[in-house]
Design a protein around this motif. Structure first.
Motif, short mmCIF file in Angstrom:
data_model
loop_
_atom_site.label_atom_id
_atom_site.label_comp_id
_atom_site.label_asym_id
_atom_site.label_seq_id
_atom_site.Cartn_x
_atom_site.Cartn_y
_atom_site.Cartn_z
N ASN A 50 93.05 43.84 57.29
CA ASN A 50 91.68 43.93 56.79
C ASN A 50 91.66 44.48 55.36
O ASN A 50 90.90 44.01 54.52
CB ASN A 50 90.86 44.86 57.68
N TYR A 94 86.38 44.07 59.94
CA TYR A 94 86.44 43.95 58.48
C TYR A 94 85.36 44.79 57.83
O TYR A 94 85.60 45.47 56.81
CB TYR A 94 86.29 42.47 58.11
N ASN A 102 90.80 43.41 64.55
CA ASN A 102 89.96 42.23 64.34
C ASN A 102 89.03 42.15 65.53
O ASN A 102 89.47 41.94 66.66
CB ASN A 102 90.85 40.98 64.25
#
Lengths: 298, 220
Positions: free
Chosen positions: A56, A266, A42
């Protein structure tokens, strides 16, 4: 005659291949690997970067926008498959016949849009589709058909067709030239024999041309899928994914997640998703191609 | 000889089906002319619209300009750095196309002529690049270029242009080289041409039309 002139040493092969291999690895493969690594983190650009495992990917599976973009990509791919390869095949068959005049003119003009930058094409076509002073609505007005005039780029139901049309328009000549080159390598005597047997133009196209150029067609299908799965510039300049997310495509979704939402981890997971989905599609289309290859080997 | 043969065929064909052929000729020519027209018209439309003033364009978007009005061009040249941008695009395009042409040709030659170990792996390795959009890799690419001090130069963009243009060029050129008869190189070798000379002096000119086609497609 030197033996090495035909069979170079493996060192020579290596030396020639190395620059290509290095540039390609450095610019394409290493970023893919770092994207795979980043997809487990992240990270929004700062110092703070935390390992979150597969989270993710779990989020990606539940991401409606991403799957909507994937569906849009599939829509574009299918429409472009019909519109580009299908129409290009028909037009190329026309160009092969003796009836057509100015063949080289048609070939050059059809290829012309493919030489223009996708960004320019996107802008030109957004003028064409414009509601107030666009080409389509003005021509409809001249023909007294103003009731058919629509805000072409603001209707979520038909936006994918509007967008696909200009992608088809741009690349139809590209596929036409590839298919024409393959058709030119078919021997003329085969057609002449078919003509003596009374085959019509349609029969010649289906039973002679199509089987003879299937290897080239397989290449065009692969180019079509890979090109349309990563389509970006056209959509970005024309609609920016709108209205809403109705014309969002995967590459644009990644771009927005990266540069507007700053979710780098992501976005990397999404890039990996695109890669996997495209590979899957290519693999599916390769299955019939493989059986063709086997036939031609026998 | 061949031409005469088709000519006689054509005459026979025409006498039997003259009317039908004529209609088919007119229709198919018409379809193709219409198609060619739609291919260029949007661009021509933008071209002649560039000579119109704003008011003239709003009034009649499709009609031809009443007179040649170069004000828009002066505005572009004086108020933006368009000349610099064009120069940059030109330089990048020329160098990237030359790079793709040369690199893809060399690797395709080896990929299609020799059956060495790892050949299929290498081919697929190059093709994978076709499946991922450049825009999805911008962040890793940027970090990598920054760390290796390659960013912020005039030649920075050439690397992604060349590398992301390679896959399509390799697919197109590889299949073309496979169709060139091997006898060409054998003949050159018998005449005493070295390997590099055969590669660049004989095979490269033969593939140039196809290679250039594959190379300039992805750039701009």
């Amino acid at each position: 005659m030197k033996k090495s002139a035909l069979h170079p040493k493996s060192g020579t092969i290596l030396a020639y291949m190395l620059p290509t291999f290095l540039i390609y690895t450095f610019v394409v493969i290493v970023p893919i690997i770092s994207a795979i690594r980043l997809s487990f983190y992240n990270w929004s650009g700062g110092k703070k970067i935390t390992y979150i495992g597969l989270n993710n990917y779990v989020a990606l599976l539940k991401d409606n926008v991403f799957w909507q973009s994937f569906r849009n990509n599939i829509t574009i791919t299918v429409l472009c498959f019909i519109g580009q390869i299908g129409l290009a095949f028909i037009l190329a068959s026309f160009l092969q016949t003796r009836m057509i005049k100015w063949k080289s003119f048609h070939r050059i003009v059809a290829y012309f849009p493919a030489t223009i930058s996708a960004v320019v094409v996107g802008f030109v076509w957004s003028f064409v589709y414009n509601y107030d002073y666009g080409l389509i609505n003005t021509v409809l007005g001249i023909l007294n058909l103003s009731k058919w005039a629509k805000p072409w780029l603001d209707n979520p139901d038909s936006i994918m067709y509007a967008v696909s049309i200009h992608i088809i328009w741009q690349y139809i000549g590209f596929y036409m030239v590839i298919i024409l080159a393959a058709m030119a390598s078919i021997e003329k005597s085969i057609y002449e024999m078919a003509e003596i047997d009374g085959a019509s133009g349609f029969q010649k196209a289906i039973s002679i041309t199509l089987p003879m150029i299937k290897n080239t067609l397989a290449v065009t299908v692969m180019l079509c899928i890979s090109g349309n799965m990563k389509i970006f510039d056209h959509i970005y300049t024309m609609t920016g994914g709108g209205p809403g997310n109705s014309s969002m495509v995967m590459a644009l979704d990644v771009y927005k997640t990266t540069f507007i939402k700053s979710q780098y981890g992501y976005a990397s997971a999404m890039s990996v998703g695109i890669l996997v989905l495209s590979m899957l599609l290519i693999f599916i289309t390769r299955i019939p191609t493989m059986s063709w290859r086997k036939e031609s080997d026998d | 000889m061949n031409k005469n043969e088709t000519r006689t065929n054509q005459v026979k064909f025409e006498t039997t089906n003259k009317v039908r052929t004529l209609t088919a000729t007119i229709i198919s020519n018409f379809i193709l002319i219409l198609f060619s027209f739609t291919c260029v018209f949007p661009i021509i439309w933008v071209l002649y619209s560039s000579f119109k003033t704003q008011a003239e364009f709003m009034l009649n978007p499709v009609g031809l300009p009443s007179r040649l009005n170069f004000a828009n061009y002066f505005q572009v040249l004086t108020q933006t750095n368009m000349d610099l941008y064009m120069l940059n695009s030109f330089r990048n395009t020329v160098l990237a196309v030359l790079g793709i042409l040369l690199l893809s040709f060399i690797s395709c030659y080896f990929l299609s002529r020799f059956r060495f170990k790892g050949r299929n792996f290498l081919y697929n390795y190059f093709v994978i690049g076709m499946l991922i959009p450049l825009h999805a890799l911008l962040v890793p690419l940027y970090i990598q270029f920054k760390n290796s001090h390659l960013s912020n130069h005039w030649y920075t963009l050439l690397f992604p242009y060349i590398a992301f243009g390679l896959p399509i060029a390799i697919v197109l050129v590889e299949s073309y080289i496979a169709s060139i008869p091997r006898e060409l190189e054998e003949a050159a070798a018998i005449d005493g041409s070295s390997f590099s000379r055969t590669l660049f002096g004989i095979v490269l000119p033969v593939t140039t039309p196809n290679s250039s086609y594959g190379s300039y497609h992805p750039v701009f």
